[in-house]
Scaffold this active site. Structure first.
Site, PDB file in Angstrom:
ATOM      1  N   HIS A 157       1.062  -1.155  -0.066  1.00 25.84           N
ATOM      2  CA  HIS A 157      -0.147   0.477   0.219  1.00 25.84           C
ATOM      3  C   HIS A 157       0.828   1.020  -0.018  1.00 25.84           C
ATOM      4  CE1 HIS A 157      -3.622   2.190   0.923  1.00 25.84           C
ATOM      5  NE2 HIS A 157      -2.625   3.365   0.983  1.00 25.84           N
ATOM      6  N   GLU A 158       2.099   1.141   0.271  1.00 24.34           N
ATOM      7  CA  GLU A 158       2.881   2.381   1.299  1.00 24.34           C
ATOM      8  C   GLU A 158       3.698   2.262   0.106  1.00 24.34           C
ATOM      9  OE1 GLU A 158       1.859   4.762   2.983  1.00 24.34           O
ATOM     10  OE2 GLU A 158       0.106   3.804   3.617  1.00 24.34           O
ATOM     11  N   HIS A 185       1.472   4.043  -3.082  1.00 25.45           N
ATOM     12  CA  HIS A 185       1.753   5.384  -2.375  1.00 25.45           C
ATOM     13  C   HIS A 185       3.375   6.183  -3.188  1.00 25.45           C
ATOM     14  CE1 HIS A 185      -1.471   6.526  -0.411  1.00 25.45           C
ATOM     15  NE2 HIS A 185      -1.539   5.987   0.296  1.00 25.45           N
TER      16      HIS A 185
END
Length: 146
Positions: free
Chosen positions: A64-65, A68
């Site tokens: 998820h990170e 980004h």
């Protein structure tokens, strides 16, 4: 586990792109699994998530990170609301939301000495000051449940 090496490994295996910044543990995080900082490109991760849910769930949070991170450096939409973000997150199998790590609140068990009514509270009460709401009897603390 060396966090920085692990994040680099996940980035190469799951995205095919290199992670060129630093990843850190941040014990102060409470409700989130991780954070991406566009200003300097580093990532923070919550060690409590790793301890509570293991490596499988933690890997999904790393993904998820990294979504980004990689979208930001490609000049695409890197925020949660952006289509690019949602599509890449689904493609790599990252978590949209962090699982809750809040432990159940500890409960205090009080009982009336006259009518034996039970009362459960999150906060401690002054048994010298407060009485039973039913019969006005004295209260006593039975046990503190965790």
């Amino acid at each position: 586990m060396n966090l920085n090496e692990y994040v680099k490994q996940v980035s190469l295996e799951d995205f095919g792109w290199e992670f060129r910044h630093q990843a850190f543990w941040n014990k102060r995080l409470r409700t989130t699994g991780g954070r991406f900082f566009p200003k300097d490109g580093h990532l923070d991760f919550n060690p409590k998530i790793y301890e509570a849910f293991g490596l499988g769930t933690f890997r999904k949070i790393v993904r998820h990170e990294l979504v980004h991170y990689h979208l930001y450096y490609q000049g695409k939409g890197y925020r949660h609301k952006d289509r690019d973000f949602k599509e890449l997150l689904k493609q790599v199998g990252g978590l949209r939301y962090t699982p809750s790590i809040s432990s159940p609140e500890s409960k205090l068990h009080y009982q009336c000495q006259q009518c034996h009514a039970d009362f459960y509270r999150k906060r401690q009460i002054d048994i010298k000051k407060y009485r039973c709401g039913r019969c006005k009897g004295k209260l006593r603390l039975l046990k503190q449940e965790r």
